[in-house]
Design a protein around this motif. Structure first.
Motif, PDB file in Angstrom:
ATOM      1  N   ARG A  17      -5.036   3.725   2.993  1.00 20.19           N
ATOM      2  CA  ARG A  17      -6.389   4.232   2.725  1.00 20.19           C
ATOM      3  C   ARG A  17      -6.431   5.156   1.508  1.00 20.19           C
ATOM      4  O   ARG A  17      -7.445   5.808   1.254  1.00 20.19           O
ATOM      5  N   THR A  18      -5.346   5.189   0.746  1.00 21.07           N
ATOM      6  CA  THR A  18      -5.301   6.044  -0.433  1.00 21.07           C
ATOM      7  C   THR A  18      -5.400   5.206  -1.702  1.00 21.07           C
ATOM      8  O   THR A  18      -4.623   4.257  -1.891  1.00 21.07           O
ATOM      9  N   SER A  76      -6.506  -4.455  -4.385  1.00 20.15           N
ATOM     10  CA  SER A  76      -7.459  -4.258  -3.288  1.00 20.15           C
ATOM     11  C   SER A  76      -7.894  -5.572  -2.654  1.00 20.15           C
ATOM     12  O   SER A  76      -9.069  -5.867  -2.537  1.00 20.15           O
ATOM     13  N   HIS A  88       0.820  -1.220   0.000  1.00 21.67           N
ATOM     14  CA  HIS A  88       0.000   0.000   0.000  1.00 21.67           C
ATOM     15  C   HIS A  88       0.853   1.269   0.000  1.00 21.67           C
ATOM     16  O   HIS A  88       0.332   2.378   0.073  1.00 21.67           O
ATOM     17  N   GLY A 116      -8.597   9.401  -1.001  1.00 27.82           N
ATOM     18  CA  GLY A 116      -8.766   8.484   0.110  1.00 27.82           C
ATOM     19  C   GLY A 116      -9.990   7.611  -0.072  1.00 27.82           C
ATOM     20  O   GLY A 116     -10.931   7.952  -0.792  1.00 27.82           O
ATOM     21  N   LEU A 117      -9.964   6.464   0.580  1.00 29.65           N
ATOM     22  CA  LEU A 117     -11.127   5.566   0.555  1.00 29.65           C
ATOM     23  C   LEU A 117     -12.293   6.192   1.304  1.00 29.65           C
ATOM     24  O   LEU A 117     -12.112   6.836   2.344  1.00 29.65           O
ATOM     25  N   GLU A 149      -6.332   0.612  -3.645  1.00 26.13           N
ATOM     26  CA  GLU A 149      -5.522   1.135  -2.549  1.00 26.13           C
ATOM     27  C   GLU A 149      -4.246   0.327  -2.331  1.00 26.13           C
ATOM     28  O   GLU A 149      -3.312   0.782  -1.695  1.00 26.13           O
TER      29      GLU A 149
END
Length: 681
Positions: A572-573, A599, A567, A679-680, A649
């Motif tokens: 979370r990106t 993912s 990641h 971001g998610l 992500e």
């Protein structure tokens, strides 16, 4: 709208397989899935070498080929033997090109000459117009080398007999194999040679006592004073007393005999009485069904090294490649299970009993000559002299649950100390690298880790591979070290194995391997030029040489690995992945597939699906990745640019290669090109 600049993430590959650590705690170069790749000493993952059958004839791994052009090829076909009528040159055909009127052949003897007739047998097929060597095209060359290897491979035979081989050892540049005979009634010994396996006769034995001062020595011809029988003495086995004192007793091992000796007659050498015969000579026979364990040691200097062994079914023995000497320990059931030569003593185990010979006296196990017994609280599973040599260091003695150290140098000061409780080893798995490594109920252990962590699971070097180890630990067959690659290797009866790379005592990582031929018994040795050599037996009766060639005895090597989800320190990106630059090292042609999981395999970020993949150690999500096929052509160091198109992500990289003719190659790192998005939610 201003776009974020492309960023670059260097993923240095290393660490091996990890099946238990949470994904977010793993380094990007660690693997979540792997088969038939090994952790390189210098970093990265290397597609393993293959193995080839062995019986002493030329190895398929060393095969080469040549070519000859002619005005016509007639009926020449693959597998034919061709010859030059004038030169007498010969070869075996591996490929034919009718377009270029070229025959490719191996097993060359002599050199074809222009203008001579090219024949198959005695029939002329054409006239030679030229000769050539290997093909310039790397892929075709690799294919033809494989075809040349096939021609040699068909010559090599299994060890004669029935069932799987019962033992194997490499001694003085010769491989010796033990296998039940065709009827399964006895075990025969064979040695490798340029003509294949050759039987080693076991000889006969005759007991004697009241050996006189003149004595009997190896090489004497002994005659029975009454019977007139004769025997050529290959070994004098002195079990008690001395010739000087007229009390010598033991056995004579004969390489050949004529007639039958009678009980109580004088045994003469050159007409002079030397001893008294006890009974008559008997053929040495090895009963079937055991598993041979052997150690090479010396009791009279390095030049006198011999093989010492046992199999749990017969008496222990000494063997020098020619003379087989059964050894009597005096045990009521004289069938030792394990053996080691340590500090010029011969040690055998009988269940929980450890018997040792006198100092420098491998045939004598009596207390009067320095022999004796040490009793443990459970059956011995393994012996191993600690790193050093047979004259120094302690002897590790394992049961399945505990570890002991035997200190001292003789019966005068032997001291057995319990080294660790609750950490033992399975039989046939103890081996020395920079320290001793074993494989037991807790997985792979080093002596230093058991000392630091005791009997807790933390002592296991393979703690991160617990699912793999737990499912196969009862299937363990054997283990060995490869010093060139700094590896400890353990094998299982279902065809799987585990290669652990350990450099200067530091555990680098471990990866699984899978062989088409399950490894049953393994041995290592060193040839005269210092080249490390490893052999193993399998269920099909063959002996194989490991770490040679490009295939599994002709079968394709199926290999793959999958990295953990990376990641780039921003789990979370969401990122747009654009390209993957792959750094490789090696020396031969290779083609491999590269794919990606995004993912955690979620279909939400699925990219275009171009292929499928079915070879996997543990279940993975194979429904959301893309494949690209790449050819790499033998540069020592080269980056390969791989197209990459996905949005997620995180990303896992998958490399797959299936081929019987690719040389090993090492993938050192990935350089992922990506653009951060958002971001998610």
């Amino acid at each position: 709208m201003k776009m974020s600049p492309v960023q670059y993430d260097l993923v240095v590959l290393g660490g091996g397989l990890d099946q238990v650590t949470p994904t977010l705690r793993l380094k990007p170069g660690v693997l979540q899935d792997a088969v038939n790749y090994e952790c390189s000493v210098f970093g990265g993952y290397t597609r393993i070498q293959g193995y080839e059958p062995f019986d002493g004839r030329p190895s398929p791994a060393n095969a080469v080929y040549s070519s000859v052009m002619a005005t016509a090829l007639g009926t020449i076909a693959v597998g034919d033997a061709i010859n030059g009528q004038t030169s007498g040159a010969t070869g075996t055909v591996i490929a034919v090109s009718t377009a270029t009127l070229t025959v490719y052949y191996t097993k060359a003897a002599g050199a074809f000459t222009n203008g001579e007739n090219l024949r198959k047998g005695a029939t002329v097929q054409g006239v030679v117009t030229g000769t050539g060597g290997q093909i310039a095209d790397s892929e075709t060359n690799a294919t033809y080398l494989y075809l040349a290897a096939e021609a040699y491979r068909t010559d090599i035979q299994a060890v004669p007999g029935s069932g799987q081989p019962r033992g194997v050892i490499f001694y003085k540049n010769v491989l010796y194999a033990f296998r039940n005979n065709a009827g399964g009634t006895a075990v025969d010994i064979y040695k490798s040679s340029g003509a294949g396996w050759v039987n080693v006769p076991l000889g006969k034995e005759l007991s004697f006592n009241t050996g006189l001062a003149a004595g009997i020595v190896d090489g004497n011809t002994v005659t029975g004073a009454t019977s007139g029988a004769t025997g050529v003495v290959a070994r004098v086995v002195l079990e008690s007393g001395t010739f000087a004192g007229g009390t010598a007793a033991g056995r004579l091992i004969f390489s050949s005999t004529t007639g039958a000796f009678t009980n109580g007659e004088n045994l003469q050498v050159g007409g002079t009485n030397r001893a008294t015969g006890v009974g008559t000579q008997s053929q040495i026979v090895l009963l079937p069904g055991g598993r041979f364990e052997m150690d090479i040691g010396s009791f009279a200097g390095a030049s006198s090294q011999k093989i010492y062994g046992c199999d749990g079914v017969n008496r222990g023995f000494e063997f020098d490649g020619t003379t087989f000497v059964p050894i009597k320990t005096g045990m009521p059931t004289d069938k030792p299970n394990h053996v080691v030569v340590h500090k010029k003593h011969l040690f055998f185990s009988f269940g929980a009993s450890v018997q040792f010979s006198g100092l420098g006296l491998p045939y004598q196990f009596t207390v009067l000559t320095g022999g004796g017994e040490i009793v443990l609280d459970a059956d011995v599973s393994s012996f191993l002299t600690q790193p050093g040599n047979q004259s120094g260091g302690a002897l590790a003695v394992w049961t399945q649950d505990n570890t002991y150290m035997l200190y001292g140098s003789s019966s005068a000061d032997w001291n057995l100390v319990q080294f660790n409780v609750g950490s033992g080893t399975y039989a046939y798995t103890a081996s020395n690298l920079e320290q001793s490594y074993t494989f037991g109920t807790r997985g792979m252990l080093g002596l230093s880790t058991t000392q630091n962590y005791g009997n807790f699971d933390a002592a296991s070097l393979t703690l991160n591979l617990r699912p793999f180890v737990q499912s196969r630990r009862t299937l363990t067959t054997c283990a060995i070290v490869n010093r060139e690659k700094s590896q400890y290797r353990v094998f299982f009866s279902d065809g799987w194995g585990l290669y652990a790379t350990i450099v200067n005592g530091k555990f680098i990582g471990a990866t699984p391997v899978f062989f088409a031929n399950p490894v049953q018994i393994v041995c290592a040795g060193s040839s005269d030029n210092g080249t490390e050599t490893t052999f193993f037996t399998s269920t099909d009766g063959f002996v194989y040489k490991l770490d040679v060639g490009t295939s599994f005895a002709g079968a394709a090597i199926q290999s793959s690995f999958t990295t953990t989800y990376n990641h780039k320190q921003s789990p979370r990106t969401i990122k747009k992945y654009r390209r993957n630059s792959i750094e490789l090292t090696g020396s031969g042609f290779a083609r491999f597939d590269v794919g990606y999981n995004f993912s955690y395999g979620s279909a939400e970020y699925e990219s275009m699906l171009n292929g499928s993949y079915a070879l996997s150690l543990t279940p993975s999500l194979w429904d959301s990745f893309t494949w690209d096929n790449f050819t790499w052509d033998g540069k020592t160091l080269a980056p390969t640019e791989a197209e990459l198109n996905g949005t997620a992500e995180n990303i896992a990289v998958i490399v797959s290669c299936t081929s019987p003719y690719f040389q090993p190659f090492t993938i050192n790192s990935f350089m992922l090109h990506y653009t951060p998005l958002r971001g998610l939610r």
